[in-house]
Design a protein around this motif. Structure first.
Motif, PDB file in Angstrom:
ATOM      1  N   THR A 162       0.868  -1.205   0.026  1.00 23.29           N
ATOM      2  CA  THR A 162      -0.041   0.004  -0.051  1.00 23.29           C
ATOM      3  C   THR A 162       1.091   0.901   0.435  1.00 23.29           C
ATOM      4  O   THR A 162       0.806   2.392  -0.691  1.00 23.29           O
ATOM      5  CB  THR A 162      -0.802   0.153   0.921  1.00 23.29           C
ATOM      6  N   LEU A 163       2.088   0.681   0.714  1.00 25.96           N
ATOM      7  CA  LEU A 163       2.994   2.363   0.792  1.00 25.96           C
ATOM      8  C   LEU A 163       3.622   2.685  -0.649  1.00 25.96           C
ATOM      9  O   LEU A 163       4.023   4.037  -0.664  1.00 25.96           O
ATOM     10  CB  LEU A 163       3.852   2.569   1.436  1.00 25.96           C
ATOM     11  N   ILE A 164       3.921   1.688  -1.492  1.00 29.47           N
ATOM     12  CA  ILE A 164       4.262   1.799  -2.372  1.00 29.47           C
ATOM     13  C   ILE A 164       3.355   1.844  -3.412  1.00 29.47           C
ATOM     14  O   ILE A 164       4.345   3.404  -4.408  1.00 29.47           O
ATOM     15  CB  ILE A 164       5.341   0.759  -3.300  1.00 29.47           C
ATOM     16  N   ASP A 169      14.232   4.127  -9.188  1.00 29.67           N
ATOM     17  CA  ASP A 169      13.732   5.402 -10.695  1.00 29.67           C
ATOM     18  C   ASP A 169      11.301   5.274 -10.506  1.00 29.67           C
ATOM     19  O   ASP A 169      11.646   6.243 -10.727  1.00 29.67           O
ATOM     20  CB  ASP A 169      13.714   5.091 -11.773  1.00 29.67           C
ATOM     21  N   TYR A 170      11.403   4.275  -9.697  1.00 28.74           N
ATOM     22  CA  TYR A 170      10.062   4.343  -9.753  1.00 28.74           C
ATOM     23  C   TYR A 170       9.509   5.795  -8.657  1.00 28.74           C
ATOM     24  O   TYR A 170       9.436   6.617  -8.229  1.00 28.74           O
ATOM     25  CB  TYR A 170       9.146   3.675  -8.750  1.00 28.74           C
ATOM     26  N   THR A 171       8.193   5.926  -9.775  1.00 28.76           N
ATOM     27  CA  THR A 171       7.672   7.777  -8.670  1.00 28.76           C
ATOM     28  C   THR A 171       6.298   7.346  -8.944  1.00 28.76           C
ATOM     29  O   THR A 171       5.579   6.765 -10.104  1.00 28.76           O
ATOM     30  CB  THR A 171       7.627   9.704 -10.037  1.00 28.76           C
ATOM     31  N   ASN A 211       5.804  -3.477  -9.713  1.00 24.25           N
ATOM     32  CA  ASN A 211       5.050  -3.959 -11.789  1.00 24.25           C
ATOM     33  C   ASN A 211       3.618  -3.965 -10.895  1.00 24.25           C
ATOM     34  O   ASN A 211       3.454  -4.781 -12.018  1.00 24.25           O
ATOM     35  CB  ASN A 211       6.377  -4.421 -11.722  1.00 24.25           C
ATOM     36  N   ALA A 212       3.039  -4.315  -9.675  1.00 27.05           N
ATOM     37  CA  ALA A 212       1.664  -4.974  -9.754  1.00 27.05           C
ATOM     38  C   ALA A 212       1.080  -4.355 -10.039  1.00 27.05           C
ATOM     39  O   ALA A 212       1.143  -3.021  -9.463  1.00 27.05           O
ATOM     40  CB  ALA A 212       1.932  -5.562  -8.767  1.00 27.05           C
ATOM     41  N   LEU A 213      -0.589  -3.857 -10.207  1.00 28.65           N
ATOM     42  CA  LEU A 213      -1.147  -3.583 -10.403  1.00 28.65           C
ATOM     43  C   LEU A 213      -2.430  -3.685  -9.663  1.00 28.65           C
ATOM     44  O   LEU A 213      -2.947  -3.165  -9.139  1.00 28.65           O
ATOM     45  CB  LEU A 213      -2.097  -3.782 -11.654  1.00 28.65           C
ATOM     46  N   THR A 214      -2.045  -4.583  -8.601  1.00 30.11           N
ATOM     47  CA  THR A 214      -3.211  -4.313  -6.837  1.00 30.11           C
ATOM     48  C   THR A 214      -1.970  -4.022  -5.896  1.00 30.11           C
ATOM     49  O   THR A 214      -0.852  -4.012  -5.880  1.00 30.11           O
ATOM     50  CB  THR A 214      -3.265  -5.970  -6.696  1.00 30.11           C
ATOM     51  N   THR A 215      -2.336  -4.245  -4.506  1.00 30.25           N
ATOM     52  CA  THR A 215      -1.301  -4.254  -3.309  1.00 30.25           C
ATOM     53  C   THR A 215      -2.005  -5.647  -2.541  1.00 30.25           C
ATOM     54  O   THR A 215      -1.775  -5.857  -1.654  1.00 30.25           O
ATOM     55  CB  THR A 215      -2.805  -3.103  -2.956  1.00 30.25           C
ATOM     56  N   ASP A 216      -3.385  -6.060  -2.553  1.00 34.51           N
ATOM     57  CA  ASP A 216      -2.695  -7.818  -2.913  1.00 34.51           C
ATOM     58  C   ASP A 216      -1.847  -8.394  -2.634  1.00 34.51           C
ATOM     59  O   ASP A 216      -1.482  -8.445  -3.604  1.00 34.51           O
ATOM     60  CB  ASP A 216      -4.524  -8.333  -3.027  1.00 34.51           C
ATOM     61  N   ILE A 217      -1.471  -8.789  -1.452  1.00 31.38           N
ATOM     62  CA  ILE A 217       0.171  -9.850  -1.528  1.00 31.38           C
ATOM     63  C   ILE A 217      -0.406 -10.824  -2.477  1.00 31.38           C
ATOM     64  O   ILE A 217       0.469 -11.527  -2.566  1.00 31.38           O
ATOM     65  CB  ILE A 217       0.201  -9.779  -0.301  1.00 31.38           C
ATOM     66  N   THR A 218      -1.287 -11.556  -2.324  1.00 32.30           N
ATOM     67  CA  THR A 218      -1.567 -12.365  -2.769  1.00 32.30           C
ATOM     68  C   THR A 218      -1.920 -12.727  -4.070  1.00 32.30           C
ATOM     69  O   THR A 218      -1.130 -14.016  -4.630  1.00 32.30           O
ATOM     70  CB  THR A 218      -3.036 -13.248  -2.262  1.00 32.30           C
ATOM     71  N   GLU A 219      -2.030 -11.669  -5.371  1.00 30.20           N
ATOM     72  CA  GLU A 219      -1.819 -11.283  -6.485  1.00 30.20           C
ATOM     73  C   GLU A 219      -0.647 -11.232  -6.801  1.00 30.20           C
ATOM     74  O   GLU A 219      -0.407 -10.933  -7.365  1.00 30.20           O
ATOM     75  CB  GLU A 219      -3.039 -10.405  -6.377  1.00 30.20           C
ATOM     76  N   VAL A 220       0.198 -10.090  -5.720  1.00 24.46           N
ATOM     77  CA  VAL A 220       1.686  -9.663  -5.958  1.00 24.46           C
ATOM     78  C   VAL A 220       1.732 -10.867  -6.546  1.00 24.46           C
ATOM     79  O   VAL A 220       2.969 -11.702  -7.629  1.00 24.46           O
ATOM     80  CB  VAL A 220       1.878  -8.717  -5.032  1.00 24.46           C
ATOM     81  N   LEU A 221       1.569 -12.298  -5.360  1.00 32.55           N
ATOM     82  CA  LEU A 221       3.041 -13.311  -5.298  1.00 32.55           C
ATOM     83  C   LEU A 221       2.283 -14.702  -6.684  1.00 32.55           C
ATOM     84  O   LEU A 221       3.005 -15.192  -7.120  1.00 32.55           O
ATOM     85  CB  LEU A 221       2.649 -14.637  -4.301  1.00 32.55           C
ATOM     86  N   LYS A 222       1.164 -14.818  -6.779  1.00 32.35           N
ATOM     87  CA  LYS A 222       0.408 -14.730  -7.931  1.00 32.35           C
ATOM     88  C   LYS A 222       1.765 -14.393  -9.657  1.00 32.35           C
ATOM     89  O   LYS A 222       1.627 -15.153 -10.302  1.00 32.35           O
ATOM     90  CB  LYS A 222      -0.657 -14.637  -8.448  1.00 32.35           C
ATOM     91  N   SER A 223       1.480 -13.350  -9.860  1.00 34.74           N
ATOM     92  CA  SER A 223       2.368 -12.300 -10.724  1.00 34.74           C
ATOM     93  C   SER A 223       3.506 -12.641 -10.784  1.00 34.74           C
ATOM     94  O   SER A 223       4.555 -12.782 -12.019  1.00 34.74           O
ATOM     95  CB  SER A 223       1.980 -10.521 -10.762  1.00 34.74           C
ATOM     96  N   LEU A 224       3.894 -13.460  -9.813  1.00 31.37           N
ATOM     97  CA  LEU A 224       5.481 -12.963  -9.409  1.00 31.37           C
ATOM     98  C   LEU A 224       6.382 -14.847 -10.575  1.00 31.37           C
ATOM     99  O   LEU A 224       7.043 -15.166 -10.186  1.00 31.37           O
ATOM    100  CB  LEU A 224       6.204 -12.994  -8.088  1.00 31.37           C
ATOM    101  N   GLY A 225       4.441 -15.048 -10.188  1.00 31.67           N
ATOM    102  CA  GLY A 225       4.830 -16.860 -10.401  1.00 31.67           C
ATOM    103  C   GLY A 225       5.114 -17.758  -9.284  1.00 31.67           C
ATOM    104  O   GLY A 225       5.069 -18.915  -9.641  1.00 31.67           O
ATOM    105  N   PHE A 226       4.646 -17.727  -8.817  1.00 31.45           N
ATOM    106  CA  PHE A 226       4.858 -18.582  -7.163  1.00 31.45           C
ATOM    107  C   PHE A 226       4.044 -18.923  -7.146  1.00 31.45           C
ATOM    108  O   PHE A 226       2.516 -19.160  -8.162  1.00 31.45           O
ATOM    109  CB  PHE A 226       4.396 -17.656  -5.691  1.00 31.45           C
ATOM    110  N   ASN A 227       4.091 -20.258  -7.108  1.00 31.05           N
ATOM    111  CA  ASN A 227       2.707 -21.476  -7.130  1.00 31.05           C
ATOM    112  C   ASN A 227       2.540 -21.715  -5.398  1.00 31.05           C
ATOM    113  O   ASN A 227       2.252 -21.052  -4.819  1.00 31.05           O
ATOM    114  CB  ASN A 227       3.587 -23.474  -7.430  1.00 31.05           C
ATOM    115  N   TRP A 228       1.583 -23.103  -5.223  1.00 32.92           N
ATOM    116  CA  TRP A 228       1.154 -23.742  -4.093  1.00 32.92           C
ATOM    117  C   TRP A 228       1.584 -23.626  -2.940  1.00 32.92           C
ATOM    118  O   TRP A 228       1.688 -23.149  -1.411  1.00 32.92           O
ATOM    119  CB  TRP A 228       0.262 -25.116  -4.442  1.00 32.92           C
ATOM    120  N   VAL A 229       3.605 -23.234  -2.840  1.00 31.04           N
ATOM    121  CA  VAL A 229       4.200 -23.575  -1.848  1.00 31.04           C
ATOM    122  C   VAL A 229       3.590 -21.917  -1.089  1.00 31.04           C
ATOM    123  O   VAL A 229       3.817 -22.061   0.093  1.00 31.04           O
ATOM    124  CB  VAL A 229       5.525 -23.360  -2.237  1.00 31.04           C
ATOM    125  N   ALA A 230       3.711 -20.420  -2.121  1.00 28.19           N
ATOM    126  CA  ALA A 230       3.740 -19.604  -1.270  1.00 28.19           C
ATOM    127  C   ALA A 230       1.810 -19.749  -0.927  1.00 28.19           C
ATOM    128  O   ALA A 230       2.283 -19.452   0.556  1.00 28.19           O
ATOM    129  CB  ALA A 230       3.995 -18.435  -3.163  1.00 28.19           C
TER     130      ALA A 230
END
Length: 413
Positions: free
Chosen positions: A42-44, A186-188, A251-270
């Motif tokens: 959320t802060l980012i 460089d992110y703003t 680089n994610a379009l959501t603040t939902d950390i579960t969606e962020v992990l999915k976007s990074l390609g994490f599987n069921w382990v995460a």
């Protein structure tokens, strides 16, 4: 091993103190949570990485100070938060007002976290029945908490290391997939937030956990142990997970950390690890809620109170009723910081570092606490300063002024 019943409402003898390791892991179980990671994401959305780091440093140093000041009382006296509250608010006031508020808050958030864990499981197995899943995972959570402090510590010894490994792994993966640190540096943000607002978010995250820290720190051997727990759990680990979550979310379009992990390609382990995060956090909710209820019903065993109240939270979560109470629970959480302001003035200034239990209801403390709650509400509504800190300061100063004005003539009834 079940926690000794006679140590729930009585001071933990020095011979029974176990140092800082088990209390640390139980506090880490509270702090390493999906909600903490979501604070970073959320802060980012409103801060650059540099500003996020500064915000997280300042916010977590404030939280560490609150935990140390409050936790030191628990360590010195060997008692939990709800017994300490009787000193300022009186036996009746501390029992039926403060304990009830903290108990409802703890078990309410228990229900919400059980729902979060159920949703994480559904991410792994989309076809499962969510209601049944929430009931089963909630029962497992509350049973572990019911056995008490040592069983919780054992669970957290197992759960915390994989959680930290996941955060480090996800951070490395996010930096690698994002093309290194340059894009992050460089992110703003498109919609900037003030640093004060960011600090308010950080402090508001675990202010309740800092205030109820005596529940765990009563088992420490002194101030040194309390400082070690505060520094590692808050200043280091909570800071790290917030910054890591911010970097992962650039680089994610959501603040939902579960969606962020999915976007990074994490599987069921995460998602299994995230379930552990919700589980370890919920142990603290259930345990502290059980202590609060034990203060109200001293003749009933804590293990039964924890199981009963946890079952209520599970039912509310399973049938999605709990979401209707989120606003109410958030308001109750807002009232907690003012409790600390009153307790600190009572213990450190008025009673000179001695726990003196007042009789009846101590109305001066109640009035000061209400003033602190109003300060928190108005600060949040008007965006003035850091609401929990304003609440602590107003409640503490108002209580001190009332005590001086009435010269201890009007104490309780």
């Amino acid at each position: 091993m079940e926690e000794r019943e006679d140590l729930i409402l009585q001071p933990v003898p020095l011979s029974e103190r176990i140092g800082w390791k088990a209390p640390l892991f139980n506090v880490l179980g509270t702090n390493i949570a999906i909600s903490a990671l979501m604070v970073g994401s959320t802060l980012i959305t409103g801060l650059t990485l540099k500003d996020l780091i500064w915000v997280s440093i300042v916010g977590n140093l404030i939280l560490m100070a609150i935990l140390i000041i409050q936790g030191n009382i628990g360590s010195r006296e060997g008692v939990n938060t709800y017994v300490i509250a009787k000193g300022a608010f009186g036996e009746i006031g501390g029992t039926w007002i403060i304990s009830l508020i903290l108990g409802i808050t703890s078990f309410g958030w228990f229900g919400i976290q059980a729902g979060v864990a159920g949703l994480s499981i559904k991410q792994i197995f989309p076809n499962i029945n969510l209601t049944l899943t929430v009931i089963i995972i909630g029962i497992l959570m509350v049973v572990v908490a019911a056995y008490g402090f040592n069983t919780m510590a054992l669970f957290n010894y197992i759960a915390i290391p994989p959680l930290i490994v996941l955060i480090v792994w996800a951070l490395i993966k996010a930096i690698d997939q994002g093309g290194g640190m340059s894009p992050v540096l460089d992110y703003t943000p498109e919609n900037p937030m003030t640093m004060i607002k960011g600090i308010d978010i950080v402090v508001g995250l675990i202010i309740v956990g800092a205030v109820i820290s005596p529940d765990y720190l009563r088992y420490t051997r002194g101030m040194k142990d309390v400082v070690i727990v505060g520094f590692i759990a808050v200043a280091l680990v909570t800071f790290f997970q917030q910054v890591a979550a911010g970097i992962m979310s650039v680089n994610a379009l959501t603040t939902d950390i579960t969606e962020v992990l999915k976007s990074l390609g994490f599987n069921w382990v995460a998602f299994v690890v995230l379930i552990l995060a919700a589980w370890s956090t919920n142990l603290a909710n259930a345990y502290s809620g059980g202590l609060a209820l034990k203060n109200i019903f001293p003749n009933v065993k804590r293990i039964y109170l924890t199981l009963i109240a946890g079952s209520v939270g599970i039912i509310l979560a399973a049938f999605n009723i709990i979401n209707a109470f989120q606003g109410f629970l958030s308001f109750l959480s807002m009232t907690v910081s003012a409790i600390a302001g009153v307790i600190w003035v009572e213990y450190y200034i008025i009673q000179k570092k001695k726990l003196v239990i007042r009789k009846g209801i101590h109305w001066l403390a109640i009035f000061a606490w209400i003033g602190g709650v109003v300060a928190a509400y108005l600060s949040s509504k008007w965006g003035f300063g850091i609401a929990p800190i304003n609440s602590i300061i107003v409640a503490g100063l108002l209580y001190l002024a009332l005590e001086k004005a009435f010269d201890n003539k009007v104490l309780s009834n």
